[in-house]
Scaffold this motif. Structure first.
Motif, PDB file in Angstrom:
ATOM      1  N   ASP A 152      52.679 -16.531  20.205  1.00  0.00           N
ATOM      2  CA  ASP A 152      52.281 -15.889  21.459  1.00  0.00           C
ATOM      3  C   ASP A 152      52.032 -14.398  21.255  1.00  0.00           C
ATOM      4  O   ASP A 152      51.060 -13.845  21.775  1.00  0.00           O
ATOM      5  CB  ASP A 152      53.360 -16.063  22.531  1.00  0.00           C
ATOM      6  N   PHE A 153      52.920 -13.751  20.507  1.00  0.00           N
ATOM      7  CA  PHE A 153      52.761 -12.317  20.249  1.00  0.00           C
ATOM      8  C   PHE A 153      51.473 -12.043  19.480  1.00  0.00           C
ATOM      9  O   PHE A 153      50.715 -11.140  19.838  1.00  0.00           O
ATOM     10  CB  PHE A 153      53.961 -11.769  19.477  1.00  0.00           C
TER      11      PHE A 153
ATOM     12  N   SER B 175      48.356 -12.828  21.683  1.00  0.00           N
ATOM     13  CA  SER B 175      48.245 -11.827  22.756  1.00  0.00           C
ATOM     14  C   SER B 175      47.768 -10.489  22.216  1.00  0.00           C
ATOM     15  O   SER B 175      46.952  -9.817  22.855  1.00  0.00           O
ATOM     16  CB  SER B 175      49.588 -11.638  23.446  1.00  0.00           C
TER      17      SER B 175
ATOM     18  N   THR C  19      52.115  -3.945  23.514  1.00  0.00           N
ATOM     19  CA  THR C  19      53.447  -4.543  23.477  1.00  0.00           C
ATOM     20  C   THR C  19      53.809  -5.150  24.823  1.00  0.00           C
ATOM     21  O   THR C  19      54.445  -6.206  24.881  1.00  0.00           O
ATOM     22  CB  THR C  19      54.510  -3.522  23.048  1.00  0.00           C
TER      23      THR C  19
ATOM     24  N   LEU D 287      58.786  -3.182  22.109  1.00  0.00           N
ATOM     25  CA  LEU D 287      58.707  -4.137  21.011  1.00  0.00           C
ATOM     26  C   LEU D 287      60.084  -4.739  20.732  1.00  0.00           C
ATOM     27  O   LEU D 287      60.200  -5.948  20.488  1.00  0.00           O
ATOM     28  CB  LEU D 287      58.156  -3.454  19.762  1.00  0.00           C
TER      29      LEU D 287
ATOM     30  N   ILE E 233      57.080 -18.133  20.117  1.00  0.00           N
ATOM     31  CA  ILE E 233      57.096 -16.738  20.566  1.00  0.00           C
ATOM     32  C   ILE E 233      56.322 -15.843  19.603  1.00  0.00           C
ATOM     33  O   ILE E 233      55.574 -14.955  20.026  1.00  0.00           O
ATOM     34  CB  ILE E 233      58.548 -16.259  20.738  1.00  0.00           C
TER      35      ILE E 233
ATOM     36  N   HIS F  54      60.812  -7.370  23.213  1.00  0.00           N
ATOM     37  CA  HIS F  54      60.169  -8.634  22.872  1.00  0.00           C
ATOM     38  C   HIS F  54      61.069  -9.443  21.939  1.00  0.00           C
ATOM     39  O   HIS F  54      61.195 -10.659  22.099  1.00  0.00           O
ATOM     40  CB  HIS F  54      58.817  -8.359  22.220  1.00  0.00           C
TER      41      HIS F  54
ATOM     42  N   ALA G 260      55.974 -14.159  26.333  1.00  0.00           N
ATOM     43  CA  ALA G 260      57.336 -14.483  25.902  1.00  0.00           C
ATOM     44  C   ALA G 260      58.219 -14.771  27.108  1.00  0.00           C
ATOM     45  O   ALA G 260      59.077 -15.651  27.060  1.00  0.00           O
ATOM     46  CB  ALA G 260      57.915 -13.334  25.081  1.00  0.00           C
TER      47      ALA G 260
ATOM     48  N   PHE H 264      63.752 -11.006  24.021  1.00  0.00           N
ATOM     49  CA  PHE H 264      63.301 -12.230  24.694  1.00  0.00           C
ATOM     50  C   PHE H 264      63.329 -13.410  23.736  1.00  0.00           C
ATOM     51  O   PHE H 264      63.690 -14.529  24.116  1.00  0.00           O
ATOM     52  CB  PHE H 264      61.890 -12.071  25.256  1.00  0.00           C
TER      53      PHE H 264
ATOM     54  N   ALA I  74      51.844  -8.402  25.184  1.00  0.00           N
ATOM     55  CA  ALA I  74      52.377  -9.465  24.335  1.00  0.00           C
ATOM     56  C   ALA I  74      53.742  -9.951  24.807  1.00  0.00           C
ATOM     57  O   ALA I  74      54.144 -11.064  24.488  1.00  0.00           O
ATOM     58  CB  ALA I  74      52.469  -8.975  22.893  1.00  0.00           C
ATOM     59  N   ALA I  75      54.465  -9.146  25.578  1.00  0.00           N
ATOM     60  CA  ALA I  75      55.779  -9.562  26.072  1.00  0.00           C
ATOM     61  C   ALA I  75      55.667 -10.524  27.246  1.00  0.00           C
ATOM     62  O   ALA I  75      56.579 -11.329  27.478  1.00  0.00           O
ATOM     63  CB  ALA I  75      56.604  -8.343  26.468  1.00  0.00           C
TER      64      ALA I  75
END
Length: 119
Positions: free
Chosen positions: A56-57, A60, A100, A27, A53, A30, A107, A33, A103-104
């Motif tokens: 997106d997280f 996702s 996590t 996390l 971003i 992320h 990114a 990023f 979701a990354a």
């Protein structure tokens, strides 16, 4: 409580803790990023990059919760609390760890379209 069950409980708790620490580090990756992408765009596009971003997280995480985890493991979280917390919550922590990572990935990809797309 005999020694075998105590050792098994301690082992399972240690596994859950280790996986939780790993999930927290992913996390934080992320967030790294996000800061990397913000540092590579011009000042006028920084808010756009951060909103992209964060969105997106969120998307996702929801898609992985409702679709991805069920496809990958054939199980879902729509069950009682007793079933979810069995094994010191290992299944919940495993989901958080995998979520996590899921979701990354957007990114990383969104860094390639920085300043080329608007939110």
């Amino acid at each position: 409580m005999d020694i075998t069950s105590a050792v098994e409980s301690l082992t399972q708790s240690a596994n859950t803790l280790f996986l939780l620490i790993g999930a927290i580090m992913v996390l934080a990756m992320h967030a790294g990023f996000a800061f990397l992408e913000v540092g590579t765009v011009r000042h006028k596009n920084q808010v756009n990059a951060l909103v992209k971003i964060m969105t997106d997280f969120g998307v996702s995480a929801l898609v992985y919760f409702f679709v991805g985890y069920q496809i990958a493991y054939g199980t879902h979280f729509f069950q009682g609390a007793e079933a979810l917390t069995a094994g010191n919550g290992y299944d919940l922590v495993k989901f958080f760890f995998l979520m996590t990572f899921a979701a990354a990935i957007p990114a990383i990809v969104s860094g390639g379209i920085a300043e080329r797309a608007r939110f």
